[in-house]
Motif scaffolding. Structure first.
Motif, short mmCIF file in Angstrom:
data_model
loop_
_atom_site.label_atom_id
_atom_site.label_comp_id
_atom_site.label_asym_id
_atom_site.label_seq_id
_atom_site.Cartn_x
_atom_site.Cartn_y
_atom_site.Cartn_z
N ILE A 152 -9.87 4.21 4.18
CA ILE A 152 -10.57 3.18 3.41
C ILE A 152 -10.28 1.79 3.93
O ILE A 152 -11.17 0.92 3.94
CB ILE A 152 -10.18 3.29 1.92
CG1 ILE A 152 -10.70 4.62 1.34
CG2 ILE A 152 -10.75 2.12 1.12
CD1 ILE A 152 -10.30 4.85 -0.10
N PHE A 153 -9.06 1.54 4.41
CA PHE A 153 -8.68 0.20 4.84
C PHE A 153 -9.62 -0.38 5.91
O PHE A 153 -10.02 -1.55 5.80
CB PHE A 153 -7.23 0.20 5.36
CG PHE A 153 -6.79 -1.12 5.93
CD1 PHE A 153 -6.39 -2.16 5.09
CD2 PHE A 153 -6.78 -1.34 7.30
CE1 PHE A 153 -5.99 -3.37 5.61
CE2 PHE A 153 -6.38 -2.55 7.83
CZ PHE A 153 -5.99 -3.58 6.99
N LEU A 198 0.83 -1.21 0.00
CA LEU A 198 0.00 0.00 0.00
C LEU A 198 0.86 1.26 0.00
O LEU A 198 0.61 2.21 -0.76
CB LEU A 198 -0.92 -0.02 1.23
CG LEU A 198 -2.03 1.04 1.30
CD1 LEU A 198 -2.88 1.00 0.05
CD2 LEU A 198 -2.88 0.80 2.53
N THR A 205 -7.51 -1.80 -0.97
CA THR A 205 -7.37 -0.37 -0.69
C THR A 205 -6.44 0.29 -1.69
O THR A 205 -6.69 1.40 -2.17
CB THR A 205 -6.84 -0.15 0.74
OG1 THR A 205 -7.74 -0.75 1.68
CG2 THR A 205 -6.73 1.34 1.05
N SER A 206 -5.33 -0.39 -2.01
CA SER A 206 -4.39 0.14 -2.99
C SER A 206 -5.06 0.32 -4.35
O SER A 206 -4.79 1.30 -5.06
CB SER A 206 -3.19 -0.81 -3.11
OG SER A 206 -2.32 -0.41 -4.14
N VAL A 256 -7.33 3.47 -4.13
CA VAL A 256 -6.61 4.72 -3.96
C VAL A 256 -5.79 5.10 -5.20
O VAL A 256 -5.70 6.28 -5.55
CB VAL A 256 -5.68 4.64 -2.73
CG1 VAL A 256 -4.78 5.87 -2.63
CG2 VAL A 256 -6.51 4.50 -1.45
N PHE A 272 -12.73 -2.02 4.33
CA PHE A 272 -12.53 -3.35 3.76
C PHE A 272 -12.35 -4.39 4.86
O PHE A 272 -12.86 -5.51 4.74
CB PHE A 272 -11.30 -3.34 2.85
CG PHE A 272 -11.59 -2.86 1.45
CD1 PHE A 272 -12.46 -3.55 0.62
CD2 PHE A 272 -10.98 -1.72 0.96
CE1 PHE A 272 -12.73 -3.11 -0.65
CE2 PHE A 272 -11.23 -1.27 -0.31
CZ PHE A 272 -12.12 -1.96 -1.13
N LYS A 273 -11.64 -4.04 5.91
CA LYS A 273 -11.44 -4.98 7.00
C LYS A 273 -12.78 -5.36 7.63
O LYS A 273 -13.06 -6.54 7.89
CB LYS A 273 -10.51 -4.38 8.06
CG LYS A 273 -10.28 -5.28 9.27
CD LYS A 273 -9.32 -4.64 10.25
CE LYS A 273 -9.15 -5.52 11.49
NZ LYS A 273 -10.38 -5.66 12.27
N ALA A 284 -5.88 6.07 2.27
CA ALA A 284 -5.76 4.63 2.51
C ALA A 284 -6.08 4.29 3.96
O ALA A 284 -6.71 3.27 4.24
CB ALA A 284 -4.35 4.17 2.16
N GLY A 318 -7.23 -6.70 2.46
CA GLY A 318 -7.73 -5.34 2.65
C GLY A 318 -6.77 -4.30 2.10
O GLY A 318 -7.18 -3.31 1.49
N ALA A 319 -5.46 -4.53 2.30
CA ALA A 319 -4.46 -3.57 1.81
C ALA A 319 -4.42 -3.56 0.29
O ALA A 319 -4.30 -2.50 -0.33
CB ALA A 319 -3.09 -3.92 2.38
#
Length: 295
Positions: A234-235, A205, A279-280, A283, A238-239, A231, A275-276
């Motif tokens: 947002i992370f 990320l 997120t990447s 973003v 997702f988690k 990030a 999740g990372a």
């Protein structure tokens, strides 16, 4: 045909030169870890201490990752190109070892290499150290590429990425249910898989936030900071969403015991890593264009 052989010979010479620099790394390793002098400077027996083997050779892989960021342009002259390659290679290795030393001083603040690796042969410690080494190598490679052979920009970006990684490491204690210090003492592999997934995801990320066009260093650093904050926001979404989609069941009264099992650590590590990565993507990989039309 002669040109093909000349290029082959140059590549063989470069391979030998890189091996020489990796050999010099063995002595640099002793500077940061004086207690391993006897282990590093003698013939290594991988089966004698698997934890020490993992700890040492993860750094060798990291050096290989770093060297992949250095280019050699033979058009400027062979000897000048070799000089450029060697100087930047040594700078990259020095920054890599220093970054890793700083990161592990933060992560393993309550632990000592000699006690955990040489005496206790703690595989959890060595696995976490391996993940740190690979992530720092990847981020050093990103910084070397973005610096574009500018020592000033390289220094600025290196310090910048260290600060972001430091905040990311502290973030682990807020999102993981595992107790780092207590489980490290118990040599828990659950902790190592959980932290490994987290730090690798964080490295991906952070590296993606630095991967963008830059013409002005100030604007570039602001853009990296804004993407990092985005990030961070947002992370957790997702988690939370992934835990809802794939819920875990822990037996009441045995929650702490079950979380120490390897399965829980793998689940948490995969959760952080997925999740990372997602997120990447949000973003850095979405181009909106012009949302509102012009009239």
């Amino acid at each position: 045909m002669a040109e093909i052989f000349d290029r082959l010979i140059i590549r063989i010479l470069l391979a030998g030169f890189i091996c020489l620099m990796i050999y010099l790394y063995r002595y640099l390793h002793v500077i940061f870890y004086p207690s391993v002098k006897k282990q590093v400077l003698k013939t290594i027996n991988p089966s004698e201490n698997p934890a020490d083997t993992m700890h040492l050779f993860a750094r060798m892989v990291g050096i290989g990752i770093i060297f992949s960021s250095i280019t050699l342009n033979e058009s400027s002259g062979f000897f000048l190109s070799i000089f450029h390659f060697s100087v930047w290679g040594l700078i990259a290795i020095a920054l890599y070892l220093l970054s890793l030393f700083i990161l592990e001083s933060v992560v393993f603040y309550h632990f000592d290499y000699t006690d955990e690796i040489l005496k206790r042969k703690n595989l959890s410690y060595s696995f976490i150290s391996m993940c740190n080494a690979l992530v720092i190598a990847y981020l050093t490679r990103v910084v070397m590429i973005e610096a574009e052979n500018s020592l000033v920009i390289l220094t600025i970006l290196w310090l910048y990425v260290l600060v972001i990684v430091g905040f990311a490491v502290k973030f682990y204690g807020l999102i993981s249910k595992l107790s780092f210090n207590r489980l490290m003492v118990q040599k828990s592999l659950s902790l190592s898989f959980s932290y490994g997934g987290f730090i690798i995801g964080a490295g991906i990320l952070i590296g993606s936030c630095f991967d963008q066009e830059h013409y002005d260093i100030t604007v570039y650093l602001i853009q990296v900071l804004l993407k990092s904050i985005m990030a961070l926001l947002i992370f957790p979404l997702f988690k939370k969403g992934l835990t809802r989609i794939f819920p875990t069941k822990l037996t009441p009264g045995q929650t702490d015991v079950e979380m120490q099992q390897i399965g829980y650590g793998i689940w948490e590590g995969c959760l952080f890593l997925t999740g990372a990565i997602l997120t990447s993507m949000l973003v850095n990989r979405i181009q909106f264009g012009t949302i509102y039309p012009f009239f």
